[in-house]
Design an enzyme around this catalytic site. Structure first.
Site, PDB file in Angstrom:
ATOM      1  N   LYS A 116      19.459  -4.451  -0.612  1.00  0.00           N
ATOM      2  CA  LYS A 116      18.833  -3.194  -1.040  1.00  0.00           C
ATOM      3  C   LYS A 116      19.911  -2.299  -1.623  1.00  0.00           C
ATOM      4  O   LYS A 116      21.089  -2.432  -1.276  1.00  0.00           O
ATOM      5  CB  LYS A 116      18.178  -2.482   0.151  1.00  0.00           C
TER       6      LYS A 116
HETATM    7  P1  NAD Z   1       7.074   5.494  -5.705  1.00  0.00           P
HETATM    8  O1  NAD Z   1       8.292   6.265  -6.034  1.00  0.00           O
HETATM    9  O2  NAD Z   1       6.312   4.853  -6.806  1.00  0.00           O
HETATM   10  O3  NAD Z   1       6.045   6.434  -4.894  1.00  0.00           O
HETATM   11  C1  NAD Z   1       6.417   7.087  -3.723  1.00  0.00           C
HETATM   12  C2  NAD Z   1       5.267   7.978  -3.301  1.00  0.00           C
HETATM   13  O4  NAD Z   1       5.598   8.547  -2.033  1.00  0.00           O
HETATM   14  C3  NAD Z   1       5.012   9.129  -4.245  1.00  0.00           C
HETATM   15  O5  NAD Z   1       3.610   9.326  -4.367  1.00  0.00           O
HETATM   16  C4  NAD Z   1       5.645  10.319  -3.533  1.00  0.00           C
HETATM   17  O6  NAD Z   1       5.035  11.549  -3.860  1.00  0.00           O
HETATM   18  C5  NAD Z   1       5.378   9.959  -2.088  1.00  0.00           C
HETATM   19  N1  NAD Z   1       6.263  10.644  -1.171  1.00  0.00           N
HETATM   20  C6  NAD Z   1       7.622  10.824  -1.276  1.00  0.00           C
HETATM   21  N2  NAD Z   1       8.065  11.551  -0.245  1.00  0.00           N
HETATM   22  C7  NAD Z   1       7.000  11.826   0.521  1.00  0.00           C
HETATM   23  C8  NAD Z   1       6.810  12.561   1.722  1.00  0.00           C
HETATM   24  N3  NAD Z   1       7.847  13.149   2.345  1.00  0.00           N
HETATM   25  N4  NAD Z   1       5.566  12.632   2.247  1.00  0.00           N
HETATM   26  C9  NAD Z   1       4.521  12.050   1.635  1.00  0.00           C
HETATM   27  N5  NAD Z   1       4.638  11.355   0.488  1.00  0.00           N
HETATM   28  C10 NAD Z   1       5.855  11.258  -0.063  1.00  0.00           C
HETATM   29  O7  NAD Z   1       7.534   4.424  -4.607  1.00  0.00           O
HETATM   30  P2  NAD Z   1       6.823   3.046  -4.250  1.00  0.00           P
HETATM   31  O8  NAD Z   1       7.458   1.995  -5.064  1.00  0.00           O
HETATM   32  O9  NAD Z   1       5.359   3.231  -4.256  1.00  0.00           O
HETATM   33  O10 NAD Z   1       7.346   2.818  -2.765  1.00  0.00           O
HETATM   34  C11 NAD Z   1       6.675   3.375  -1.635  1.00  0.00           C
HETATM   35  C12 NAD Z   1       7.062   2.599  -0.386  1.00  0.00           C
HETATM   36  O11 NAD Z   1       6.730   1.219  -0.562  1.00  0.00           O
HETATM   37  C13 NAD Z   1       8.543   2.613  -0.031  1.00  0.00           C
HETATM   38  O12 NAD Z   1       8.681   2.540   1.378  1.00  0.00           O
HETATM   39  C14 NAD Z   1       9.066   1.321  -0.632  1.00  0.00           C
HETATM   40  O13 NAD Z   1      10.240   0.852  -0.016  1.00  0.00           O
HETATM   41  C15 NAD Z   1       7.880   0.419  -0.333  1.00  0.00           C
HETATM   42  N6  NAD Z   1       7.814  -0.792  -1.160  1.00  0.00           N
HETATM   43  C16 NAD Z   1       7.797  -0.716  -2.521  1.00  0.00           C
HETATM   44  C17 NAD Z   1       7.712  -1.889  -3.263  1.00  0.00           C
HETATM   45  C18 NAD Z   1       7.619  -1.871  -4.773  1.00  0.00           C
HETATM   46  O14 NAD Z   1       7.427  -2.957  -5.360  1.00  0.00           O
HETATM   47  N7  NAD Z   1       7.704  -0.747  -5.435  1.00  0.00           N
HETATM   48  C19 NAD Z   1       7.688  -3.121  -2.615  1.00  0.00           C
HETATM   49  C20 NAD Z   1       7.682  -3.161  -1.231  1.00  0.00           C
HETATM   50  C21 NAD Z   1       7.739  -1.988  -0.509  1.00  0.00           C
END
Ligand code: NAD
Length: 427
Positions: A116
Site C-alpha cells: 500500500k
Molecule cells: P473515494 O476517494 O472514491 O471515496 C471516499 C468517500 O469517502 C468519499 O465519498 C468521501 O466523501 C468519503 N469520506 C471521506 N472521509 C469521510 C469521513 N470522515 N466520513 C464519512 N465519509 C468520508 O475512495 P474509495 O476508493 O471509494 O475508497 C473507500 C474505501 O474503500 C477505502 O477504505 C478504501 O481503502 C476502500 N477500498 C477501495 C478500493 C478501490 O478500488 N477504490 C478497493 C478496495 C477497498
C-alpha cells in the site's frame, strides 16, 4: 521462542490501524495449527519506504509532502495495493492497509502479496498541475521498489485513473519503455481493464446479495445505509438501487443525508459529481448531527469510507442486521465483539471489497498478454471469484464456529504462511 517486539518507530501510536490489524492476527493465531510458528512474519512488514515529495506550487513557493510505500509481504507474489492521498495518512495506516492487502489477496487467491502507499496531503488544496507534479515526483521516489513483477499500485481514496495514468507514464519515461503493467486502475485507453473502475463496488454488491439471501433477506425492498459515496460507496449504492433496494441514508466527508422512501441514487451521483459532496442534495434531508447516521433504521449498513469508523462508541446503536465492509478496516475489534453479541453479521473487508483487486489482477494479466477481455467476461469472472470466496469462508465459519472475519483470516493467513514455510528462510 523470542516474544514479538513491537516495531519501535510506531510506539507513539498505541491505537492506530496497525494495532487493530495486530489484534486481528492475534485472534486468528490459535486457529492456524503448526503454521502459527511463522505468525511473526505477518507482524513485520517486509519493506517500508518513506519518501520526501517536494513540488513547486503554482505561486512559485515550494511544498514538501510525506509519502510512503509499504510492502507488507511478498511470499505469494509481487506486492499489490492502492495509493491513498489524504491529509490523515500515517505510516501506521499504510502499514495496516498493506497488511490487509496481504490477507485479502490470499483470501480470494489472487497471486499477490500485500502492499500500500500514500501521501499525507489534502489533494483538494492542490491545482490539477500541482497534483500531477506531486504524483510524478512520488512515483519517481518509489520507483526503486515498484514494477510489474515487484509491486503494482492501484487507486484508493482520492486517487483515480488519471493519477494511475500519470504514475504509469512517469515510470515508463524513467524506464525508457512503456510499462502498462506497473499500475492497475488505468484508463481503458492506456491498458486499463473494462469493469475495473466499478469492480470494488460491484464486488460489494455481489457479496451483499449473497449474504442477504443466506440471511433470508430479499434485496428488493431491503433498506441500505452507506458511509462514503466515492468509487466504492457510489457504485454499490447504484447497483443496490438498481436491484430494488432502498438506499435510505448516505454519509460522506461533509454531510449525512436520509430519505426513508429511498434516495434517487442516479440524481445524487450527478449532484455529488458537480458539487463534490452529497451535501445540499434536494432529494433528501440532512441530519443535523452526522453521528446519527449510525442509528439509521436499515437492514444493511455499508461502511465504504475510511478505517476505524465503527467503534465501541457507536456499535451498540447500529440497527442493521448485516454490516458489509466496503472500506478497509472500518470496524475495530471491540466493535466486532459488540456486534457479534448483538447478533449482527459482519462481512469482512478482506472478502467484501476484494472485487477491486480481483479485476486489477485481470488488468495485469491482460496487460502482459496485450489481449483484452469483454466487460461481460470480466464481470462474470469477478462474480464467480467473489461468490466462491464467500462460500468457502461462510462454510469454514460454520464448521469452526468462528466469525466470518476470523474465517477469512484463517483462509488468507494459511495460504501466506504455507508459502512462507515452503519457501523457507534465506540464507
Ligand atoms: P473515494 O476517494 O472514491 O471515496 C471516499 C468517500 O469517502 C468519499 O465519498 C468521501 O466523501 C468519503 N469520506 C471521506 N472521509 C469521510 C469521513 N470522515 N466520513 C464519512 N465519509 C468520508 O475512495 P474509495 O476508493 O471509494 O475508497 C473507500 C474505501 O474503500 C477505502 O477504505 C478504501 O481503502 C476502500 N477500498 C477501495 C478500493 C478501490 O478500488 N477504490 C478497493 C478496495 C477497498
Amino acid at each position: 521462542m523470542v516474544a514479538y517486539q513491537p516495531l519501535s518507530f510506531l510506539q507513539s501510536q498505541p491505537c492506530g490501524p496497525w494495532e487493530v490489524y495486530l489484534e486481528q492476527i492475534d485472534r486468528v493465531t490459535p486457529h492456524l495449527g503448526h503454521l502459527a510458528r511463522w505468525i511473526d512474519t505477518l507482524k513485520h512488514p517486509k519493506r517500508i519506504l518513506i519518501v520526501d515529495v517536494p513540488i513547486e506550487r503554482d505561486d512559485g513557493s515550494i511544498a514538501h509532502f510525506e509519502g510512503y510505500r509499504v510492502q507488507h509481504n511478498t511470499s505469494r507474489g509481487p506486492g499489490k495495493g492502492g495509493v491513498r492521498f489524504h491529509q490523515d495518512v500515517t505510516l501506521s495506516e499504510v502499514m495496516a492497509l498493506s497488511a490487509w492487502m496481504t490477507v485479502k489477496n490470499a483470501a480470494v487467491n489472487v497471486p499477490y502479496g500485500g502492499a500500500k502507499g500514500g501521501i499525507r496531503v489534502d489533494p483538494k488544496q492542490l491545482s490539477m498541475a500541482e497534483l500531477q507534479r506531486m504524483t510524478r515526483r512520488y512515483t519517481s521516489e518509489i520507483q526503486i521498489i515498484i514494477g510489474p513483477m515487484k509491486d503494482i499500485p492501484a487507486p484508493d481514496v482520492n486517487t483515480n485513473e488519471q493519477i494511475m495514468a500519470w504514475m504509469m507514464d512517469t515510470y515508463s519515461v524513467n524506464e525508457g519503455s512503456t510499462t502498462t503493467g506497473v499500475v492497475t486502475g488505468k484508463p481503458v485507453s492506456l491498458g486499463g481493464s473494462l469493469g475495473r473502475q466499478e469492480a470494488t463496488g460491484r464486488g460489494v454488491f455481489v457479496v451483499g446479495c449473497e449474504v442477504a439471501a443466506l440471511r433470508g433477506l430479499d434485496v428488493a425492498g431491503m433498506r441500505v445505509a452507506i458511509q462514503g459515496f466515492g468509487n466504492v460507496g457510489g457504485v454499490a449504492a447504484r447497483l443496490f438501487a438498481q436491484s430494488g433496494a432502498l438506499v435510505v441514508a448516505i454519509q460522506d466527508h461533509e454531510a449525512a443525508i436520509v430519505n426513508e422512501g429511498g434516495i434517487d441514487v442516479n440524481a445524487l451521483l450527478g449532484h455529488a459529481r458537480s458539487s463534490g459532496s452529497v451535501a445540499g442534495f434536494a432529494g433528501a434531508t440532512r441530519l443535523d448531527n452526522r453521528d446519527e447516521f449510525w442509528e439509521i433504521d436499515c437492514d444493511m449498513l455499508i461502511p465504504a469510507a475510511l478505517e476505524q469508523q465503527i467503534t465501541a462508541a457507536n456499535a451498540g446503536k447500529i440497527k442493521a442486521s448485516i454490516v458489509l465492509e466496503g472500506a478497509n478496516g472500518p470496524t475495530t475489534p471491540a466493535a466486532d465483539d459488540i456486534l457479534a453479541e448483538r447478533g449482527i453479521l459482519v462481512v469482512p473487508d478482506v472478502i467484501a471489497n476484494a472485487g477491486g483487486v480481483t479485476v486489477s489482477y485481470f488488468e495485469w494479466v491482460q496487460d502482459f498478454s496485450s489481449f483484452f477481455w469483454t466487460e461481460d467476461e470480466i464481470n462474470q469472472r469477478l462474480t464467480r471469484i467473489m461468490k466462491e470466496a464467500l462460500a468457502a469462508v461462510w462454510q469454514l465459519a460454520a464448521d469452526r464456529k468462528v466469525s466470518l472475519r476470523t474465517a477469512a483470516f484463517i483462509v488468507g493467513c494459511t495460504r501466506v504462511l504455507q508459502a512462507r514455510e515452503m519457501r523457507g528462510l534465506y540464507p
